[in-house]
Write an enzyme that holds these catalytic residues in place. Structure first.
Site, short mmCIF file in Angstrom:
data_model
loop_
_atom_site.label_atom_id
_atom_site.label_comp_id
_atom_site.label_asym_id
_atom_site.label_seq_id
_atom_site.Cartn_x
_atom_site.Cartn_y
_atom_site.Cartn_z
N LYS A 206 30.56 40.40 41.60
CA LYS A 206 31.47 39.60 40.77
C LYS A 206 32.62 39.00 41.58
O LYS A 206 33.02 37.86 41.34
CB LYS A 206 31.97 40.37 39.55
N ARG B 198 38.59 46.20 31.57
CA ARG B 198 37.60 47.26 31.81
C ARG B 198 37.63 48.33 30.76
O ARG B 198 36.83 49.26 30.83
CB ARG B 198 37.87 47.88 33.18
N ARG C 38 32.36 55.49 39.93
CA ARG C 38 32.72 54.16 39.41
C ARG C 38 31.62 53.60 38.52
O ARG C 38 31.89 52.93 37.53
CB ARG C 38 33.05 53.21 40.57
#
Ligand code: AMP
Length: 209
Positions: free
Chosen positions: A44, A119, A169
């Site tokens: 990204k 997020r 993550r």
């Protein structure tokens, strides 16, 4: 004979009319206010940079902002460092206001590309409080399998790229960020793109959305 002449005239007139442009996209830069989401290693950052250069407005990656703050030893950097190093999300209040302030800067007036924000559903809701003409237009999700994430990250050298941290993550992405996609799916503004393959191929898929 007359009808052939008539057809000739019609085609001359048609040829002189302004050509319709290609089927509509909101504008050349895909959308003016764009969120790019995807797991770590989905590319990204790379694609957001290219979209921003072409010209889509400033590219705003909170991950970079936090790493820079950490390197500079600022208050924000000190507060965020432990979370970043462990692969955990930093608390919403540390990133959200900084990102929103950046979105109201003059160079973001015509659009922006957010990479890695929101997020959490809390961050998405806060972003959703912006007036509609300044809010998110499109959410682009780069989908890549976990194996690809590990292969790609093996080639990078960031302190939060240690395999155990990457695993964490990915888990955090599933737990906290997939609900963000569900939130935007309900608004009907998510487009999913296959993020596997060479960067050029993925970019072609992105701009074809
Ligand atoms: P990234 O460079 O986008 O992979 O982000 C690196 C790290 O920065 C993440 O693992 C988090 O610790 C932190 N971070 C980046 N963006 C956010 C966000 N929107 N909310 C909370 N933490 C974030």
């Amino acid at each position: 004979m007359r009808s052939i002449k008539y057809l000739g005239m019609v085609s001359t007139i048609l040829a002189s009319l302004p050509r319709r442009s290609k089927p509509s996209r909101p504008d050349k830069s895909l959308a003016r206010r764009l969120v790019l989401l995807g797991p770590p290693g989905s590319g990204k950052g790379t694609h957001a940079e290219r979209l921003a250069a072409e010209p889509g407005g400033p590219h705003l990656p909170p991950g970079d902002m936090l790493r820079r703050a950490g390197a500079a030893g600022s208050e924000l950097g000190r507060r965020a460092a432990g979370f970043v190093a462990a692969g955990e999300l930093v608390p919403d209040e540390l990133v959200t206001e900084a990102v929103l302030a950046r979105l109201s800067a003059p160079d973001a007036a015509d659009g922006w590309i957010l990479d890695g924000f929101p997020r959490t559903v809390g961050q998405a809701r806060r972003l959703g409080e912006l007036p509609e003409d300044r809010g998110v237009e499109l959410v682009l999700v780069l989908e890549v399998p976990d194996e690809t994430v590990f292969e790609r990250i093996a080639g990078r050298r960031r302190e939060d790229d240690d395999p155990a941290v990457v695993r964490r993550r990915i888990d955090v992405y599933r737990k906290d960020t997939l609900p963000v996609l569900a939130h935007y799916d309900r608004l009907g503004i998510v487009r999913r793109v296959d993020g596997t393959g060479a960067p050029g191929e993925v970019y072609e898929r992105i701009v074809a959305v």
